[in-house]
Design an enzyme around this catalytic site. Structure first.
Site, PDB file in Angstrom:
ATOM      1  N   CYS A  43       0.822  -1.214   0.000  1.00 56.51           N
ATOM      2  CA  CYS A  43       0.000   0.000   0.000  1.00 56.51           C
ATOM      3  C   CYS A  43       0.854   1.261   0.000  1.00 56.51           C
ATOM      4  O   CYS A  43       0.646   2.160  -0.809  1.00 56.51           O
ATOM      5  CB  CYS A  43      -0.915  -0.026   1.223  1.00 56.51           C
ATOM      6  SG  CYS A  43      -1.862   1.483   1.393  1.00 56.51           S
ATOM      7  N   CYS A  48      -1.496   1.739  -3.040  1.00 55.60           N
ATOM      8  CA  CYS A  48      -2.506   2.800  -2.818  1.00 55.60           C
ATOM      9  C   CYS A  48      -1.915   4.204  -2.760  1.00 55.60           C
ATOM     10  O   CYS A  48      -2.433   5.117  -3.400  1.00 55.60           O
ATOM     11  CB  CYS A  48      -3.243   2.569  -1.504  1.00 55.60           C
ATOM     12  SG  CYS A  48      -3.455   0.861  -1.033  1.00 55.60           S
ATOM     13  N   LYS A  51      -0.073   5.413  -5.986  1.00 56.04           N
ATOM     14  CA  LYS A  51      -1.128   5.425  -7.021  1.00 56.04           C
ATOM     15  C   LYS A  51      -1.993   6.672  -6.880  1.00 56.04           C
ATOM     16  O   LYS A  51      -2.261   7.373  -7.853  1.00 56.04           O
ATOM     17  CB  LYS A  51      -1.964   4.144  -6.881  1.00 56.04           C
ATOM     18  CG  LYS A  51      -3.108   3.960  -7.849  1.00 56.04           C
ATOM     19  CD  LYS A  51      -4.419   4.542  -7.394  1.00 56.04           C
ATOM     20  CE  LYS A  51      -4.878   4.203  -6.028  1.00 56.04           C
ATOM     21  NZ  LYS A  51      -5.342   2.840  -5.820  1.00 56.04           N
ATOM     22  N   TYR A 177      -9.328  -3.289 -10.817  1.00 55.53           N
ATOM     23  CA  TYR A 177      -8.985  -2.042 -10.124  1.00 55.53           C
ATOM     24  C   TYR A 177      -7.754  -1.376 -10.747  1.00 55.53           C
ATOM     25  O   TYR A 177      -7.774  -0.216 -11.106  1.00 55.53           O
ATOM     26  CB  TYR A 177      -8.562  -2.329  -8.674  1.00 55.53           C
ATOM     27  CG  TYR A 177      -9.601  -2.654  -7.661  1.00 55.53           C
ATOM     28  CD1 TYR A 177      -9.994  -1.694  -6.730  1.00 55.53           C
ATOM     29  CD2 TYR A 177     -10.136  -3.924  -7.559  1.00 55.53           C
ATOM     30  CE1 TYR A 177     -10.904  -1.996  -5.735  1.00 55.53           C
ATOM     31  CE2 TYR A 177     -11.050  -4.236  -6.561  1.00 55.53           C
ATOM     32  CZ  TYR A 177     -11.433  -3.271  -5.655  1.00 55.53           C
ATOM     33  OH  TYR A 177     -12.326  -3.562  -4.675  1.00 55.53           O
ATOM     34  N   GLU A 181      -7.481   2.107 -12.987  1.00 57.05           N
ATOM     35  CA  GLU A 181      -6.843   3.249 -12.318  1.00 57.05           C
ATOM     36  C   GLU A 181      -5.660   3.758 -13.150  1.00 57.05           C
ATOM     37  O   GLU A 181      -5.507   4.966 -13.360  1.00 57.05           O
ATOM     38  CB  GLU A 181      -6.391   2.853 -10.914  1.00 57.05           C
ATOM     39  CG  GLU A 181      -7.577   2.628  -9.978  1.00 57.05           C
ATOM     40  CD  GLU A 181      -7.208   2.237  -8.560  1.00 57.05           C
ATOM     41  OE1 GLU A 181      -8.049   2.385  -7.681  1.00 57.05           O
ATOM     42  OE2 GLU A 181      -6.072   1.766  -8.324  1.00 57.05           O
ATOM     43  N   ARG A 204     -15.362  -6.650 -13.264  1.00 56.80           N
ATOM     44  CA  ARG A 204     -16.227  -7.774 -12.885  1.00 56.80           C
ATOM     45  C   ARG A 204     -16.425  -7.771 -11.372  1.00 56.80           C
ATOM     46  O   ARG A 204     -15.490  -7.518 -10.615  1.00 56.80           O
ATOM     47  CB  ARG A 204     -15.573  -9.096 -13.327  1.00 56.80           C
ATOM     48  CG  ARG A 204     -16.478 -10.288 -13.245  1.00 56.80           C
ATOM     49  CD  ARG A 204     -15.928 -11.410 -14.096  1.00 56.80           C
ATOM     50  NE  ARG A 204     -14.574 -11.780 -13.715  1.00 56.80           N
ATOM     51  CZ  ARG A 204     -14.280 -12.640 -12.734  1.00 56.80           C
ATOM     52  NH1 ARG A 204     -15.238 -13.181 -12.024  1.00 56.80           N
ATOM     53  NH2 ARG A 204     -13.021 -12.940 -12.467  1.00 56.80           N
ATOM     54  N   ALA A 341     -13.221   1.701  -2.791  1.00 57.26           N
ATOM     55  CA  ALA A 341     -13.204   2.711  -3.856  1.00 57.26           C
ATOM     56  C   ALA A 341     -12.328   2.218  -4.993  1.00 57.26           C
ATOM     57  O   ALA A 341     -11.432   1.407  -4.790  1.00 57.26           O
ATOM     58  CB  ALA A 341     -12.648   4.026  -3.320  1.00 57.26           C
ATOM     59  N   HIS A 436     -26.514  21.644   1.241  1.00 59.72           N
ATOM     60  CA  HIS A 436     -26.682  22.228  -0.091  1.00 59.72           C
ATOM     61  C   HIS A 436     -25.638  23.312  -0.338  1.00 59.72           C
ATOM     62  O   HIS A 436     -25.375  24.108   0.561  1.00 59.72           O
ATOM     63  CB  HIS A 436     -28.089  22.824  -0.198  1.00 59.72           C
ATOM     64  CG  HIS A 436     -28.410  23.287  -1.575  1.00 59.72           C
ATOM     65  ND1 HIS A 436     -28.596  22.412  -2.636  1.00 59.72           N
ATOM     66  CD2 HIS A 436     -28.559  24.535  -2.086  1.00 59.72           C
ATOM     67  CE1 HIS A 436     -28.853  23.110  -3.716  1.00 59.72           C
ATOM     68  NE2 HIS A 436     -28.831  24.391  -3.427  1.00 59.72           N
ATOM     69  N   GLU A 441     -25.935  15.436  -1.084  1.00 55.32           N
ATOM     70  CA  GLU A 441     -27.331  15.653  -0.682  1.00 55.32           C
ATOM     71  C   GLU A 441     -28.287  14.802  -1.514  1.00 55.32           C
ATOM     72  O   GLU A 441     -29.390  14.476  -1.092  1.00 55.32           O
ATOM     73  CB  GLU A 441     -27.713  17.132  -0.764  1.00 55.32           C
ATOM     74  CG  GLU A 441     -27.754  17.697  -2.166  1.00 55.32           C
ATOM     75  CD  GLU A 441     -28.121  19.195  -2.195  1.00 55.32           C
ATOM     76  OE1 GLU A 441     -29.058  19.587  -1.487  1.00 55.32           O
ATOM     77  OE2 GLU A 441     -27.439  19.952  -2.911  1.00 55.32           O
TER      78      GLU A 441
HETATM   79  P1  NDP Z   1      -8.315  -7.684 -10.170  1.00 60.59           P
HETATM   80  O1  NDP Z   1      -8.549  -9.032  -9.666  1.00 60.59           O
HETATM   81  O2  NDP Z   1      -9.158  -6.544  -9.686  1.00 60.59           O
HETATM   82  O3  NDP Z   1      -8.438  -7.695 -11.767  1.00 60.59           O
HETATM   83  C1  NDP Z   1      -7.682  -8.566 -12.543  1.00 60.59           C
HETATM   84  C2  NDP Z   1      -8.075  -8.345 -13.995  1.00 60.59           C
HETATM   85  O4  NDP Z   1      -7.210  -9.090 -14.829  1.00 60.59           O
HETATM   86  C3  NDP Z   1      -9.497  -8.823 -14.291  1.00 60.59           C
HETATM   87  O5  NDP Z   1     -10.066  -7.943 -15.210  1.00 60.59           O
HETATM   88  C4  NDP Z   1      -9.274 -10.194 -14.887  1.00 60.59           C
HETATM   89  O6  NDP Z   1     -10.263 -10.566 -15.808  1.00 60.59           O
HETATM   90  C5  NDP Z   1      -7.964 -10.001 -15.620  1.00 60.59           C
HETATM   91  N1  NDP Z   1      -7.180 -11.224 -15.730  1.00 60.59           N
HETATM   92  C6  NDP Z   1      -6.887 -12.117 -14.753  1.00 60.59           C
HETATM   93  N2  NDP Z   1      -6.116 -13.111 -15.226  1.00 60.59           N
HETATM   94  C7  NDP Z   1      -5.914 -12.857 -16.535  1.00 60.59           C
HETATM   95  C8  NDP Z   1      -5.217 -13.528 -17.576  1.00 60.59           C
HETATM   96  N3  NDP Z   1      -4.568 -14.681 -17.353  1.00 60.59           N
HETATM   97  N4  NDP Z   1      -5.223 -12.981 -18.803  1.00 60.59           N
HETATM   98  C9  NDP Z   1      -5.890 -11.821 -19.043  1.00 60.59           C
HETATM   99  N5  NDP Z   1      -6.573 -11.145 -18.099  1.00 60.59           N
HETATM  100  C10 NDP Z   1      -6.595 -11.660 -16.857  1.00 60.59           C
HETATM  101  O7  NDP Z   1      -6.764  -7.415  -9.937  1.00 60.59           O
HETATM  102  P2  NDP Z   1      -5.885  -6.101  -9.951  1.00 60.59           P
HETATM  103  O8  NDP Z   1      -4.560  -6.560 -10.395  1.00 60.59           O
HETATM  104  O9  NDP Z   1      -6.546  -4.995 -10.684  1.00 60.59           O
HETATM  105  O10 NDP Z   1      -5.854  -5.704  -8.415  1.00 60.59           O
HETATM  106  C11 NDP Z   1      -5.456  -6.675  -7.447  1.00 60.59           C
HETATM  107  C12 NDP Z   1      -6.137  -6.435  -6.129  1.00 60.59           C
HETATM  108  O11 NDP Z   1      -5.574  -5.290  -5.527  1.00 60.59           O
HETATM  109  C13 NDP Z   1      -7.627  -6.126  -6.233  1.00 60.59           C
HETATM  110  O12 NDP Z   1      -8.395  -7.286  -6.193  1.00 60.59           O
HETATM  111  C14 NDP Z   1      -7.869  -5.258  -5.053  1.00 60.59           C
HETATM  112  O13 NDP Z   1      -8.240  -6.050  -3.963  1.00 60.59           O
HETATM  113  C15 NDP Z   1      -6.551  -4.597  -4.787  1.00 60.59           C
HETATM  114  N6  NDP Z   1      -6.574  -3.189  -5.221  1.00 60.59           N
HETATM  115  C16 NDP Z   1      -7.430  -2.321  -4.639  1.00 60.59           C
HETATM  116  C17 NDP Z   1      -7.478  -0.997  -5.040  1.00 60.59           C
HETATM  117  C18 NDP Z   1      -8.430  -0.071  -4.394  1.00 60.59           C
HETATM  118  O14 NDP Z   1      -8.997  -0.404  -3.373  1.00 60.59           O
HETATM  119  N7  NDP Z   1      -8.689   1.104  -4.981  1.00 60.59           N
HETATM  120  C19 NDP Z   1      -6.610  -0.499  -6.088  1.00 60.59           C
HETATM  121  C20 NDP Z   1      -5.756  -1.487  -6.649  1.00 60.59           C
HETATM  122  C21 NDP Z   1      -5.745  -2.786  -6.228  1.00 60.59           C
HETATM  123  P3  NDP Z   1     -11.656 -11.224 -15.349  1.00 60.59           P
HETATM  124  O15 NDP Z   1     -12.529 -10.106 -14.910  1.00 60.59           O
HETATM  125  O16 NDP Z   1     -12.156 -11.892 -16.583  1.00 60.59           O
HETATM  126  O17 NDP Z   1     -11.332 -12.194 -14.269  1.00 60.59           O
END
Ligand code: NDP
Length: 453
Positions: A43, A48, A51, A177, A181, A204, A341, A436, A441
């Site tokens: 983080c 976080c 970022k 995420y 971002e 998703r 978020a 307001h 609101e």
């Molecule tokens: P996520 O799990 O959110 O997303 C992974 C993405 O990669 C999905 O769209 C997934 O597709 C795709 N994917 C997974 N495997 C493959 C593959 N083999 N080939 C192609 N595409 C693939 O992971 P992130 O890396 O974005 O973030 C990791 C974690 O970090 C998050 O789950 C979250 O908990 C945390 N995080 C939180 C943030 C916040 O709170 N603002 C910010 C950044 C990270 P599909 O949908 O089809 O599975």
């Protein structure tokens, strides 16, 4: 060399580990913490915090546009990526030092180096062997990149924070995420951004209305979103650019390719087998509601357990562990109704059930929606819309979900999450006077609804 004895050894100096170490030490425990990289974890060091600094930086392009409509004339605005990265690094260094100081002040002994379990009670870190009654594993996660020809040429979010130059054209693989971002960050800085997602709709797991709304706004900002699209190979050209080949045979070029395709638990060379701990099918450390592994003196918190991978959740897991095991105050971290978020542009704030999940759990629902242009944009040409969606269980009138995308969405949802967590009813929201003029609101004045079941 003799073994050093502790009450608790924490492996991993991220959010969860540091909180557990400090709280346990506060109860009088003799605590060691081991960290192989930098104190602060994902983080603070490569997640976080940096970022969000980059998100702020990238938003100035739109802010300058808005400023013009408020009468400001800004001459010669230009952006220096290297200045941003240097300033961001200085802030991360400062936070890293803060973490060291917090641990020192709490009386925690710090060991910098890779730590490995030797058995259920002993840990090797560098030349030192440590022994403790209890061990906490808080090693976090790391970016996962699928294996394909040339995958080593792609960067992850870890490297994105340290690029020497801003890419003119970047392809970001993923639709979660981190992908959305960073798409917003690079787009705001002026890069051409392509989001290559394997599915048909980004984010998703989030409410479908938010997913559609964000795709639309990203498209309006000039981000190219390609669906049903996977990269099959990368090849470095003499020009330094990357040749990108997709599975359908299409070929394109980019300055950088970033993979944001999820994260996997950090368990490499942790010595889990020596301590008798087996991984889950997804490669995480399985734990019970007390964060206890299958070994009754070894616990795990945070991303390495792959429950809800968010910093504040890891902190709560670490704190609950320390209270229970060292403070004589048994309690468990609560994983229900956790707000979160996404710092996309516009940002998302969300708490509770998506419409899809609420239908499955509650049946008949009332869905309140409001879509409007935030007042800040009213003098400008920016057409960005805010969308609010409240989901109410028709049988009980309880608000079971609140989803906002638009200016300040994360700040709004943090406040309203208290009401949703407390199980308040739509009547309680209606009884609250709005402030307001604010966007918030709207949440207490939602009137039009549709019934779904
Ligand atoms: P996520 O799990 O959110 O997303 C992974 C993405 O990669 C999905 O769209 C997934 O597709 C795709 N994917 C997974 N495997 C493959 C593959 N083999 N080939 C192609 N595409 C693939 O992971 P992130 O890396 O974005 O973030 C990791 C974690 O970090 C998050 O789950 C979250 O908990 C945390 N995080 C939180 C943030 C916040 O709170 N603002 C910010 C950044 C990270 P599909 O949908 O089809 O599975």
């Amino acid at each position: 060399m003799s073994e050093q004895q502790f009450d608790l050894i924490v492996i991993g100096g991220g959010s969860g580990g540091v909180r557990a170490a400090r709280i346990a030490a506060g109860y009088g425990a003799n605590v060691a913490i081991c960290e192989q990289s930098r104190m602060g974890g994902t983080c603070v060091i490569r997640g976080c915090v940096p970022k969000k600094l980059l998100v702020y930086a990238s938003h100035f392009a739109e802010d300058f546009e808005t400023a013009k409509s408020y009468g400001w004339r800004i001459k010669d605005a230009s952006f220096s990526w290297s200045t941003l990265i240097a300033n961001k690094d200085r802030e991360i260094d400062r936070l890293n030092q803060v973490y060291h100081r917090l641990l020192d002040n709490a009386g925690v002994t710090t060991f910098m180096g890779h730590a490995q379990l030797l058995d259920r009670h002993r840990v090797q870190v560098g030349e030192q062997t440590l022994r403790a009654k209890k061990i906490l594993l808080a090693t976090g996660g790391q970016p996962f990149t699928p294996d394909f020809s040339g995958c080593e040429l792609a960067i992850s979010s870890d490297q994105a924070f340290h690029l020497e130059t801003l890419p003119k054209r970047i392809i970001i693989a993923g639709g979660g995420y981190i992908a959305v971002e960073f798409a917003g960050i690079f787009n705001g800085m002026g890069s051409e951004v392509v989001l290559a997602y394997r599915g048909d709709k980004i984010l998703r797991g989030f409410d479908d209305d938010l997913r559609d709304h964000l795709e639309n706004e990203m498209h309006n900002q000039g981000i190219i979103i390609q669906h049903d699209c996977e990269i099959s190979s990368l090849e470095r050209q003499q020009s330094g650019q990357l040749q990108v080949t997709y599975e359908d045979g299409e070929v394109t070029m980019a300055d950088q390719v970033m993979f944001a395709t999820g994260r996997s638990p950090n368990v490499d060379n942790l010595g889990l087998e020596q301590a008798g701990i087996e991984l889950s099918p997804k490669g995480a450390i399985p734990v019970d509601d007390d964060s206890r592994t299958c070994q009754d003196n070894i616990f795990a918190v945070g991303d390495v357990t792959d429950r809800i991978n968010l910093t504040p959740v890891a902190i709560r897991e670490g704190h609950a562990f320390a209270d229970t095991e060292f403070g004589n105050k048994p309690r468990q971290a609560d994983h229900a109704l956790v707000p979160s978020a996404v710092f996309s542009q516009p940002p998302i704030g969300t708490v509770g059930y998506s419409e899809q999940l609420a239908r499955e759990k509650f049946g008949r629902l009332r869905i309140y929606r409001s879509s409007f242009r935030a007042m800040k944009h009213s003098l400008s040409d920016i057409q960005e819309k805010t969308l609010m969606k409240m989901i109410v269980d028709d049988a009980t009138n309880v608000v079971v979900g609140l989803h906002i995308i638009g200016l300040d969405a994360a700040e709004m949802v943090q406040g309203f999450a208290v009401a949703v967590k407390a199980g308040l009813k739509k009547d309680d929201f209606d009884a609250t006077v709005g402030i307001h003029p604010t966007s918030g609101e709207e949440v207490v004045t939602l009137r039009d609804f549709e019934v779904v079941e």
